[in-house]
Motif scaffolding. Structure first.
Motif, PDB file in Angstrom:
ATOM      1  N   LEU A  33    -110.500 103.678  78.178  1.00  0.00           N
ATOM      2  CA  LEU A  33    -109.174 102.929  78.445  1.00  0.00           C
ATOM      3  C   LEU A  33    -108.386 103.458  79.578  1.00  0.00           C
ATOM      4  CD1 LEU A  33    -108.422 102.022  74.768  1.00  0.00           C
ATOM      5  CD2 LEU A  33    -109.135 100.151  76.582  1.00  0.00           C
ATOM      6  N   GLU A  34    -107.691 102.549  80.236  1.00  0.00           N
ATOM      7  CA  GLU A  34    -106.711 103.083  81.090  1.00  0.00           C
ATOM      8  C   GLU A  34    -105.303 102.717  80.557  1.00  0.00           C
ATOM      9  OE1 GLU A  34    -107.184 105.240  83.247  1.00  0.00           O
ATOM     10  OE2 GLU A  34    -109.237 104.935  83.808  1.00  0.00           O
ATOM     11  N   ILE A  35    -104.232 103.037  81.100  1.00  0.00           N
ATOM     12  CA  ILE A  35    -102.852 102.777  80.912  1.00  0.00           C
ATOM     13  C   ILE A  35    -102.072 101.962  82.028  1.00  0.00           C
ATOM     14  CG2 ILE A  35    -100.669 103.510  79.989  1.00  0.00           C
ATOM     15  CD1 ILE A  35    -102.094 105.757  78.324  1.00  0.00           C
ATOM     16  N   VAL A  36    -101.968 100.678  81.802  1.00  0.00           N
ATOM     17  CA  VAL A  36    -101.173  99.955  82.843  1.00  0.00           C
ATOM     18  C   VAL A  36     -99.785  99.571  82.410  1.00  0.00           C
ATOM     19  CG1 VAL A  36    -103.180  99.372  84.071  1.00  0.00           C
ATOM     20  CG2 VAL A  36    -102.170  97.838  82.550  1.00  0.00           C
ATOM     21  N   THR A  37     -98.980  99.331  83.354  1.00  0.00           N
ATOM     22  CA  THR A  37     -97.720  98.719  82.739  1.00  0.00           C
ATOM     23  C   THR A  37     -97.721  97.129  82.965  1.00  0.00           C
ATOM     24  OG1 THR A  37     -96.655 100.741  83.523  1.00  0.00           O
ATOM     25  CG2 THR A  37     -95.234  98.666  83.170  1.00  0.00           C
ATOM     26  N   SER A  38     -97.282  96.519  81.747  1.00  0.00           N
ATOM     27  CA  SER A  38     -97.490  95.036  81.735  1.00  0.00           C
ATOM     28  C   SER A  38     -96.519  94.378  80.766  1.00  0.00           C
ATOM     29  CB  SER A  38     -98.728  94.654  81.504  1.00  0.00           C
ATOM     30  OG  SER A  38     -99.238  95.065  80.488  1.00  0.00           O
ATOM     31  N   ARG A  39     -96.272  93.256  80.888  1.00  0.00           N
ATOM     32  CA  ARG A  39     -95.478  92.390  80.056  1.00  0.00           C
ATOM     33  C   ARG A  39     -96.322  91.944  78.962  1.00  0.00           C
ATOM     34  NH1 ARG A  39     -93.675  87.786  78.842  1.00  0.00           N
ATOM     35  NH2 ARG A  39     -91.462  87.641  78.048  1.00  0.00           N
ATOM     36  N   GLN A  40     -96.016  92.006  77.655  1.00  0.00           N
ATOM     37  CA  GLN A  40     -96.800  91.923  76.440  1.00  0.00           C
ATOM     38  C   GLN A  40     -96.006  91.482  75.248  1.00  0.00           C
ATOM     39  OE1 GLN A  40    -100.228  92.062  76.826  1.00  0.00           O
ATOM     40  NE2 GLN A  40    -100.346  93.012  78.516  1.00  0.00           N
ATOM     41  N   TRP A  41     -96.688  90.741  74.415  1.00  0.00           N
ATOM     42  CA  TRP A  41     -95.958  90.440  73.318  1.00  0.00           C
ATOM     43  C   TRP A  41     -96.167  91.323  72.211  1.00  0.00           C
ATOM     44  CZ3 TRP A  41     -92.194  86.970  72.701  1.00  0.00           C
ATOM     45  CH2 TRP A  41     -92.005  85.918  73.709  1.00  0.00           C
ATOM     46  N   TYR A  42     -95.439  91.617  71.280  1.00  0.00           N
ATOM     47  CA  TYR A  42     -95.437  92.569  70.110  1.00  0.00           C
ATOM     48  C   TYR A  42     -95.066  91.923  68.818  1.00  0.00           C
ATOM     49  CZ  TYR A  42     -95.875  95.975  73.926  1.00  0.00           C
ATOM     50  OH  TYR A  42     -96.697  96.845  74.945  1.00  0.00           O
ATOM     51  N   ILE A  43     -95.604  92.443  67.705  1.00  0.00           N
ATOM     52  CA  ILE A  43     -94.989  92.191  66.352  1.00  0.00           C
ATOM     53  C   ILE A  43     -94.576  93.537  65.819  1.00  0.00           C
ATOM     54  CG2 ILE A  43     -95.704  91.368  64.075  1.00  0.00           C
ATOM     55  CD1 ILE A  43     -97.143  88.885  65.305  1.00  0.00           C
ATOM     56  N   ARG A  44     -93.342  93.514  65.214  1.00  0.00           N
ATOM     57  CA  ARG A  44     -92.994  94.736  64.631  1.00  0.00           C
ATOM     58  C   ARG A  44     -93.876  95.069  63.408  1.00  0.00           C
ATOM     59  NH1 ARG A  44     -87.499  95.960  63.405  1.00  0.00           N
ATOM     60  NH2 ARG A  44     -88.263  95.113  61.313  1.00  0.00           N
ATOM     61  N   ASN A  45     -94.481  96.192  63.354  1.00  0.00           N
ATOM     62  CA  ASN A  45     -95.182  96.590  62.282  1.00  0.00           C
ATOM     63  C   ASN A  45     -95.084  98.048  61.605  1.00  0.00           C
ATOM     64  OD1 ASN A  45     -95.974  98.461  64.180  1.00  0.00           O
ATOM     65  ND2 ASN A  45     -98.178  98.005  63.974  1.00  0.00           N
ATOM     66  N   GLY A  46     -93.531  98.539  61.957  1.00  0.00           N
ATOM     67  CA  GLY A  46     -93.076  99.765  61.336  1.00  0.00           C
ATOM     68  C   GLY A  46     -93.479 100.811  62.250  1.00  0.00           C
ATOM     69  N   GLY A  47     -94.157 100.776  63.456  1.00  0.00           N
ATOM     70  CA  GLY A  47     -94.648 101.706  64.353  1.00  0.00           C
ATOM     71  C   GLY A  47     -93.443 102.332  64.798  1.00  0.00           C
ATOM     72  N   ARG A  48     -92.265 101.564  65.016  1.00  0.00           N
ATOM     73  CA  ARG A  48     -91.255 102.228  65.584  1.00  0.00           C
ATOM     74  C   ARG A  48     -90.116 101.972  64.682  1.00  0.00           C
ATOM     75  NH1 ARG A  48     -91.828 102.472  70.715  1.00  0.00           N
ATOM     76  NH2 ARG A  48     -93.226 101.406  71.927  1.00  0.00           N
TER      77      ARG A  48
END
Length: 849
Positions: free
Chosen positions: A384-399
RNA sequence: GGGCGCUUAGCUCAGCUGGCAAGAGCACCUCCCUUACAAGGAGGGGGUCGGGGGUUCGAGUCCCUCAGCGCCCACCA
C-alpha cells in the motif's frame, strides 16, 4: 404417516425432504408473532464471488442447529439468507470471467458485448453501467450455486427472506443510514492522507490491512549539516527522498539534540529540511534519526500531522512517481536527478535512486538486506502507498475516546460464544487509529446518495453537497438527477456532478440487521425482529463485520443490534493448515456432500466445539452416517413393536427397567436443553448421542423379549409405552443435527414435521419415570455386559445359553438388579441368576455346547 | 512488544464449577450372520493427560513458570 420400509436407507432422503419442506413452508417465518416469541438470526451473507468451501458449511450448519432448536422450542425463527455480492471481489471475477475492465469515462453502449474469448492480458474497456450489468449477471449465477449447497445441507432458512448486498433494499438501507449518519455528524468527508491500493486505485480501510513480511534493505545516506559534515539516516524507502520534509529524532537523543531547530540539506536534490523532535522516533532503530516523507508509512502521517509539516507529494495514484519534481527541488542537478525517477514505479525508482546515490558517492556502504512487515490491502499484491485524497468517513471511535469507550462497553454487553472471542474485539477497538474510511474509488457497489453543485468555474462545491431525498432512495447519482436540476446540467458549469465513489462493502454489510428486519421500509417487521438475537460469524471478521455492525447500531439506535454472538472456528486440513485457495487444499462441499451425505457432514460440523478450530475429518462424517443409519434401524425396530405402528399414544410405564431408562432420558433432555440455551450445540449433541447408543446397545436388548410379549401383556404394554416415548424424544433431540434422517423416521409414526414439533420436555419423561432410579438401567447393563463378555471371551455366539450367573455386589445395586432380573435373564439367555452381597463380581457359567 | 487459544491413546477430539481406578470414535487385534441394524454387533490391547514447580485429603481439571503450535492486536524509519 408411512410405515417404515423393510430395509431403511439414507438414499434419497435429502431430495425428498428438501422439496417437501419447501412445498410445505416448513421454515417460513410467522410474522404475526410478537417480538418476545421471535428468535432472529443475523446470518452472514457469504461473499458469493469467493469459492464455496467446507469452512462455510461448517459455520452455517452450526447456526442451523441453533435455529432448529429455537424453532422446536416454539419460537418463530427469523432466519434470512443474504448474498454479499458487491465490491472488489466481484469486480475482479467479472474482469477475469468476461475479459473486460471498467472505464467510467466511456458512454453506455447497450450493444457492447464482452469478447468471445477473454484475454486476461488485454481486457476490453467498457462503460461503468455496462460493467455493473455484467457484475449483476454473474452474481445471479453465483448465488444459485450457493443456494443449492445451502439447501443441500438442510439450512432451515426462510428462502423468501433472501437479500443481496447489491439489491435495491440493501442499497436503500445503506443510503438512508448514510444520510442519517451524515445528518448526525457520524459521517463526514475529509481530504487527508489515506492508505491507497495502487493496483485497484482505491482507498482502503484500516480493517482491510494485513502485514506481510517482505524483503527490503536499509539504505544509509547522509544529509549535509549546516556547519559541514553529515547526519546519516537509514531508510527502506530511499525512493521517497524527494518527498522528504524533515528529519526526526527522539527529543532526549543526545546525538541529535544539537540539530533540533536547524536544517540540513538532502543529497541529490539539495533540499533544505528541518530537523525535528518527536517521541515516536526510536533511538534504537537504524541510526536513531529518520526521514519523514509524505508519505512512506503511517508513522510519517502521524509526524506530518502532529509536527505540522508541509506536504511534498511525489506519488501518483497509479503508484508511479510524478512527472514534475516537487517545487522544493530547485537546483538543476536536483531536477535532473528527479527526472531520472519520474514516471517510474516505486520499485523501479528505488533501484534507480540507489544507482544515482552510489554514482554521486552519497550512499554509505552497501544496502543491508532485512525482512520487515509491510502493509498490504488484504486482497492486494502490491504494498500500500499513502496518498492524499478526499474520502468519506464514519465515526467509529478511532478519533473519539468517548465513543471508543461506549463501543467497548457494548462489546462487554454482548454475550460472546465462546467468551474469549471478546478479546479480539477489545484489542481491535483499542488499536483503532482513525475513523472508518468507507468510500471506494470503484464501480460495483452502493453509490453515495448525493451530488455536488458545479460552480461557474466548473469546480464542484464539495462543502455543499446536494442530498437525495429519502423517499427517492435508492439513487445512483451517476445516472439520476438531483432535485432541482435537469439531466442536461450534468457536468456543466452551474450544473452538478454525482459523487463518483461507492461505499465499502462493509458499509452495507454492517447494516444487515437493518436490511433484514426492515428498518427502512417495514416498521411492523422491524418491531418484531429487532434487536436481533444472534449474530453467528467467523472470528476473522470481528474487526470488520461485527465491529462495524455495532458501530452503525450504536449510531442509529444507541444499542446493540443483537444480544448474542457465536463465533465458529477455523477449518484446518488434515495437516492442520488453515484451508485456503492459494494452498490448493480446498475441498468443495458438493463433492463431500455427495460422498458422505448431508446428515453426516452436518454431524461433523456440529461435533466441533463452538469457536474451536477443527480439522476436516472424513472419519467424523462416517461416524455421523453410522449414527443416522443406526437411528433408521432402531426406529424401525421400535415401531415394529408398537401397536398401530406407533400411532397410538398414552398408557402407563410400569416396569422398573423402563422407568429407569426414562429417568435417565429426562436427565439427558435437561442437559441438552441447557447446553442449547447456552449456544453449545456440540454439548447438546454429545449428551444425546451418548444416551442414544446406551439406549440401543443395552436398553433395547434388555427390553426386547418383553416387547415381543414373551413376559405377558402388562410387561409388553409398559415396554411399548416407554419405547414410544423414548423414540419420539430421541428423534426430537437429534432433529437439529440430523434433519433429514430424523424427519424420515418421524414420518413413520407422525403427521407433520419433526422440525415443527415441540422440543422434548424433561418433565413429561420424569412423570412417566415416576421417580425411578437411573441406577437400575446401569446395573442391568453392567450385568448384561459381563454376560456378553463371557461369551465373547469364550469365542461363542451371543445366542449361547448361560447356565448360571452369580452377581455379587452391594445391597443397593443388588436391589436394583432384582427389579429387572427377568429382563436380564431374557436378554442374556440365562437359566439361573443368583445374587449375593459382597465384593462386586459377576461370574458367568456358560451352558455346554 | 501486548493479548488469546491450543498441547489428553497412532489419528481426530471430549473431559463444564477439582474426586477419574483417565473417556469416545477411527485405526489395530480377537470373536460373532443374534429374528432393528454385516454401511452391523460383542469384546481386547494401547495414554507417567507438553516439561517443571506449587495449592489441596485429592489436580487432566486451580496457581506460577518454561517450551512448542496457531491466531489476534501493535506507530515495523
Amino acid at each position: 404417516m408411512v410405515a417404515p420400509p423393510e430395509k431403511p436407507s439414507l438414499d434419497g432422503l435429502e431430495q425428498k425432504w428438501a422439496s417437501r419442506w419447501e412445498a410445505g413452508g416448513a421454515y417460513t417465518f410467522d410474522r404475526t408473532r410478537p417480538r418476545a416469541e421471535v428468535f432472529s438470526i443475523d446470518t452472514p451473507p457469504p461473499t458469493i464471488s469467493g469459492s464455496l468451501h467446507m469452512g462455510s458449511v461448517f459455520g452455517y450448519v452450526q447456526t442451523d442447529a441453533l435455529a432448529r432448536f429455537h424453532r422446536m422450542r416454539g419460537q418463530a425463527v427469523f432466519y434470512p439468507m443474504g448474498w454479499d455480492d458487491n465490491g472488489l471481489p466481484t469486480e475482479r471475477r467479472v474482469e477475469n470471467h468476461f475479459g473486460v475492465r471498467c472505464d467510467p469515462s466511456l458512454d453506455y453502449d447497450p450493444d457492447f458485448e464482452p469478447p468471445a474469448k477473454p484475454d486476461p492480458k488485454r481486457k476490453i474497456p467498457c462503460s461503468r453501467r455496462r460493467f455493473v450489468e455484467l457484475c449483476l449477471a454473474l452474481t445471479v449465477e453465483d448465488e444459485k450455486v450457493f443456494e443449492q449447497v445451502w439447501r443441500r445441507v438442510g439450512l432451515s432458512v426462510d428462502w423468501s427472506l433472501t437479500y443481496a448486498t447489491i439489491g435495491p433494499r440493501a442499497q436503500r438501507t445503506s443510503q438512508q443510514a448514510f444520510l442519517a449518519d451524515l445528518a448526525r455528524g457520524d459521517a463526514y468527508a475529509a481530504e487527508a492522507p489515506t492508505l491507497w491500493d495502487v493496483t485497484d486505485q482505491t482507498a482502503v480501510a484500516q480493517a482491510e490491512l494485513e502485514d506481510r513480511e517482505q524483503p527490503g534493505a536499509y539504505h544509509r545516506y547522509g544529509f549535509a549539516r549546516p556547519g559541514g559534515g553529515k547526519v546519516f539516516i537509514e531508510t527502506t524507502r530511499p525512493e521517497l527522498l524527494a518527498a522528504c520534509v524533515a528529519l526526526v529524532a527522539h527529543p532526549d537523543d543526545e546525538r541529535y539534540r544539537s540539530l533540533f531547530a536547524s536544517t540540513v540539506r538532502s543529497p541529490l536534490f539539495d533540499v533544505e529540511v528541518p530537523v525535528v523532535a518527536h517521541e515516536l522516533a526510536d533511538p534504537e532503530k537504524g541510526s536513531g534519526i529518520a526521514m519523514i516523507c509524505t508519505f512512506g508509512d503511517t508513522t510519517d502521517v502521524t509526524w506530518w500531522r502532529e509536527l505540522q509539516l508541509p506536504i511534498r507529494n511525489i506519488l501518483e495514484r497509479n503508484g508511479r512517481l510524478r512527472a514534475e519534481p516537487p517545487e522544493a527541488i530547485v537546483s538543476e542537478a536536483g531536477r535532473a536527478a528527479y527526472a531520472e525517477l519520474a514516471g517510474k514505479t516505486t520499485k523501479a525508482a528505488r533501484a534507480r535512486i540507489v544507482e544515482l546515490l552510489a554514482e554521486a558517492g552519497e550512499l554509505d556502504g552497501e544496502p543491508t538486506p532485512i525482512t520487515h512487515p509491510v502493509k498490504f490491502y488484504e486482497r492486494g499484491d502490491r504494498p500500500l502507498e499513502i496518498v492524499t485524497s478526499r474520502q468519506w468517513y464514519i465515526r467509529n471511535g478511532g478519533r473519539d475516546p468517548e465513543l471508543r469507550q461506549t463501543l467497548l462497553e457494548r462489546g462487554r454487553e454482548l454475550r460472546w460464544h465462546p467468551a474469549f472471542m471478546r478479546q479480539r474485539y477489545e484489542s481491535w477497538v483499542e488499536g483503532l487509529n482513525g475513523d472508518w474510511l468507507i468510500s471506494r474509488q470503484r464501480f460495483f457497489g452502493v453509490p453515495f446518495p448525493l451530488w455536488y453543485p458545479l460552480g461557474d468555474d466548473g469546480v464542484p462545491g464539495y462543502d455543499r453537497p446536494i442530498l437525495a431525498e429519502v423517499a427517492s432512495l435508492p439513487v445512483d447519482p451517476s445516472s439520476d438527477v438531483p432535485p432541482g436540476y435537469t439531466a442536461e446540467q450534468r457536468g456543466r458549469p452551474g450544473g452538478f456532478v454525482g459523487d463518483p465513489d461507492i461505499m465499502d462493502t462493509w458499509a452495507t454489510s454492517s447494516l444487515t440487521p437493518q436490511i433484514t428486519t426492515g428498518w427502512a421500509d417495514d416498521p411492523d417487521l422491524f418491531a418484531r425482529t429487532f434487536p436481533m438475537d444472534l449474530r453467528p460469524q467467523g472470528p476473522e471478521i470481528i474487526r470488520t463485520w461485527l465491529f462495524a455492525t455495532i458501530v452503525r447500531s450504536q449510531a442509529e439506535f444507541a444499542r446493540l443490534p443483537w444480544s448474542d454472538a457465536s463465533l465458529n472456528g477455523w477449518i484446518l486440513d488434515p495437516d492442520r493448515k488453515k484451508m485456503s485457495k492459494s494452498k490448493g487444499n480446498v475441498v468443495t462441499p458438493a463433492a463431500v456432500l455427495d460422498e458422505h451425505g448431508s446428515d453426516a457432514v452436518r454431524y461433523w460440523a456440529v461435533s466441533a466445539r463452538p469457536g474451536t478450530d477443527t480439522a476436516l475429518d472424513v472419519n467424523q462424517m462416517k461416524v455421523g452416517r453410522r449414527l443416522a443409519i443406526k437411528l433408521l434401524n432402531a426406529s424401525r425396530f421400535v415401531l415394529s413393536r408398537l401397536p398401530d405402528g406407533g400411532a397410538g399414544g398414552g398408557g402407563a410405564v410400569t416396569e422398573a427397567l423402563d422407568r429407569s431408562m426414562l429417568a435417565q432420558l429426562a436427565g439427558v433432555v435437561a442437559a441438552a436443553t441447557t447446553a442449547f440455551e447456552g449456544f453449545d450445540y456440540a454439548r447438546a449433541l454429545e449428551h444425546t448421542e451418548r444416551f442414544f447408543w446406551r439406549f440401543c446397545d443395552d436398553y433395547l436388548e434388555l427390553v426386547k423379549a418383553r416387547a415381543y410379549g414373551e413376559e405377558g401383556t402388562a410387561g409388553a404394554d409398559s415396554a411399548q409405552h416407554a419405547l414410544a416415548l423414548a423414540l419420539d424424544t430421541l428423534v426430537g433431540l437429534l432433529a437439529p443435527f440430523l434433519p433429514f434422517v430424523t424427519e424420515e423416521v418421524w414420518s413413520w409414526s407422525h403427521e407433520g414435521s419433526v422440525h415443527r414439533s415441540p422440543w422434548p420436555g424433561a418433565s413429561a419423561l420424569a412423570e412417566q419415570a415416576g421417580g425411578a432410579d437411573p441406577l437400575v438401567l446401569d446395573v442391568a447393563a453392567a450385568v448384561l455386559g459381563e454376560i456378553r463378555k463371557a461369551k465373547t471371551t469364550a469365542q461363542r455366539s451371543l445366542r449361547t445359553e448361560v447356565a448360571k450367573v452369580v452377581v455379587s455386589d452391594g445391597a443397593e445395586r443388588l436391589a436394583a438388579l432384582a427389579a429387572v432380573a427377568p429382563d436380564v435373564v431374557d436378554a442374556g439367555r440365562v437359566a439361573e441368576l443368583l445374587t449375593a452381597e459382597g465384593e462386586p463380581s459377576v461370574v458367568v457359567e456358560l451352558a455346554e455346547g
